[in-house]
Write an enzyme that holds these catalytic residues in place. Structure first.
Site, mmCIF file in Angstrom:
data_model
loop_
_atom_site.group_PDB
_atom_site.id
_atom_site.type_symbol
_atom_site.label_atom_id
_atom_site.label_comp_id
_atom_site.label_asym_id
_atom_site.label_seq_id
_atom_site.Cartn_x
_atom_site.Cartn_y
_atom_site.Cartn_z
ATOM 1 N N LYS A 1 1.162 -1.113 0.127
ATOM 2 C CA LYS A 1 0.195 0.025 0.224
ATOM 3 C C LYS A 1 0.546 0.893 0.096
ATOM 4 O O LYS A 1 1.001 1.806 -0.399
ATOM 5 C CB LYS A 1 -1.026 -0.041 1.015
ATOM 6 C CG LYS A 1 -2.183 -1.211 1.519
ATOM 7 C CD LYS A 1 -2.879 -0.966 1.988
ATOM 8 C CE LYS A 1 -2.271 -1.272 3.459
ATOM 9 N NZ LYS A 1 -1.637 -2.065 4.565
ATOM 10 N N ARG B 1 -10.272 1.757 9.077
ATOM 11 C CA ARG B 1 -10.247 0.174 8.855
ATOM 12 C C ARG B 1 -10.202 -1.048 10.365
ATOM 13 O O ARG B 1 -10.584 -1.843 10.026
ATOM 14 C CB ARG B 1 -7.861 -0.224 9.590
ATOM 15 C CG ARG B 1 -7.087 -0.319 9.382
ATOM 16 C CD ARG B 1 -5.534 0.100 10.125
ATOM 17 N NE ARG B 1 -4.361 -0.643 10.068
ATOM 18 C CZ ARG B 1 -3.804 -0.165 9.220
ATOM 19 N NH1 ARG B 1 -3.239 1.060 9.202
ATOM 20 N NH2 ARG B 1 -2.894 -0.798 9.313
ATOM 21 N N ARG C 1 11.096 -6.701 5.495
ATOM 22 C CA ARG C 1 11.131 -5.513 5.637
ATOM 23 C C ARG C 1 11.353 -5.510 6.526
ATOM 24 O O ARG C 1 12.989 -4.006 6.659
ATOM 25 C CB ARG C 1 10.157 -4.960 5.119
ATOM 26 C CG ARG C 1 9.957 -3.016 5.972
ATOM 27 C CD ARG C 1 8.376 -2.229 5.089
ATOM 28 N NE ARG C 1 6.841 -2.957 6.494
ATOM 29 C CZ ARG C 1 6.099 -2.746 6.315
ATOM 30 N NH1 ARG C 1 5.594 -1.777 5.474
ATOM 31 N NH2 ARG C 1 5.595 -2.926 7.293
ATOM 32 N N ARG D 1 11.554 -1.421 11.264
ATOM 33 C CA ARG D 1 10.026 -1.771 11.466
ATOM 34 C C ARG D 1 10.180 -2.352 13.074
ATOM 35 O O ARG D 1 9.690 -3.185 12.690
ATOM 36 C CB ARG D 1 9.467 -1.387 10.828
ATOM 37 C CG ARG D 1 8.173 0.224 10.356
ATOM 38 C CD ARG D 1 7.819 0.089 9.570
ATOM 39 N NE ARG D 1 6.451 -0.646 10.021
ATOM 40 C CZ ARG D 1 5.379 -0.543 9.543
ATOM 41 N NH1 ARG D 1 5.147 0.181 8.391
ATOM 42 N NH2 ARG D 1 4.164 -0.993 10.038
ATOM 43 N N ARG E 1 -0.913 -8.859 13.618
ATOM 44 C CA ARG E 1 -1.794 -7.852 12.442
ATOM 45 C C ARG E 1 -2.175 -8.526 11.253
ATOM 46 O O ARG E 1 -3.100 -7.908 10.567
ATOM 47 C CB ARG E 1 -0.520 -7.037 11.991
ATOM 48 C CG ARG E 1 0.690 -5.881 13.150
ATOM 49 C CD ARG E 1 1.994 -5.499 12.869
ATOM 50 N NE ARG E 1 1.885 -4.888 11.208
ATOM 51 C CZ ARG E 1 3.140 -4.358 10.240
ATOM 52 N NH1 ARG E 1 4.424 -4.950 11.374
ATOM 53 N NH2 ARG E 1 3.019 -3.563 9.796
#
Ligand code: AMP
Length: 192
Positions: free
Chosen positions: A15, A90, A129, A135, A146
């Protein structure tokens, strides 16, 4: 171009990357609630302090906090003629809130793009990632949470938007340019 768009899709579907590209192509700001939260966590603002423990656990920040933040952001002048929301709404409550914010100004959404990707693919991407960007919520346990929260609370929103005639589903697997073109093609009938 004036376009009011939402980008839906599981964590790792691409996204953020596609939002930046669409923002360039369409001349509208990409607004990522995750990025705004991360900036606030980095600066340890009051908002950041409230959001951090939810983010670190892979849970959603409470609706009232998130909705107020988006309301402020959409009131900025650069969003007056259009925007691309990445990561909002969301929850069903956020869908209603967004609707209320827009209709109060006589506005509406033009389309909701759902980027689809299967779970194995998104877990692989997110772990990559994690190595590249570090992160804090990209650890395997938090990634799994998640994805669960997405499946429970956010995936059902696709049906809500489909019922309103706004949903555009696009396969998020493929080269970056290829996916951008797919989205632009799928959006075209909605952009006028
Ligand atoms: P993202 O960068 O979109 O993956 O978002 C990172 C984290 O920020 C999420 O796991 C949530 O903790 C929080 N977050 C971002 N957007 C929202 C939202 N619309 N509602 C609740 N929490 C959010």
């Amino acid at each position: 171009m004036s376009a009011r768009l939402v980008l839906l899709g599981p964590p790792g579907a691409g996204k953020g990357t596609q939002a930046a590209r669409l923002s360039d192509r369409l001349g509208i700001p990409a607004i990522s609630t995750g990025d705004i939260f991360r900036a606030n966590v980095a600066e340890q603002t009051e908002l950041g302090k409230r959001a951090q423990r939810y983010m670190d656990a892979g849970e959603y920040v409470p609706d009232e906090v998130t909705n107020a933040m988006v309301r402020d952001r959409l009131a900025q002048p650069d969003a007056a003629d259009g925007f691309l929301l990445d990561g909002y709404p969301r929850t069903a409550d956020q869908v209603d809130e967004l609707e209320g914010m827009l209709s109060a100004d006589g506005q509406r959404l033009h389309a909701v793009v759902e980027l689809t990707a299967d779970t194995d693919e998104v877990v692989t991407r997110l772990l990559k990632r994690a190595e590249e960007q570090g992160r804090p919520d990209d650890t395997e346990v938090v990634i799994r949470r998640r994805l669960e929260v997405y499946a429970e609370q956010t995936a059902p929103l696709a049906a809500t938007y489909a019922a309103r005639g706004l949903l555009v589903q696009v396969d998020g697997i493929g080269g970056l340019d290829e996916v951008t073109e797919r989205i632009m093609t799928a959006l075209a009938p909605h952009l006028n």
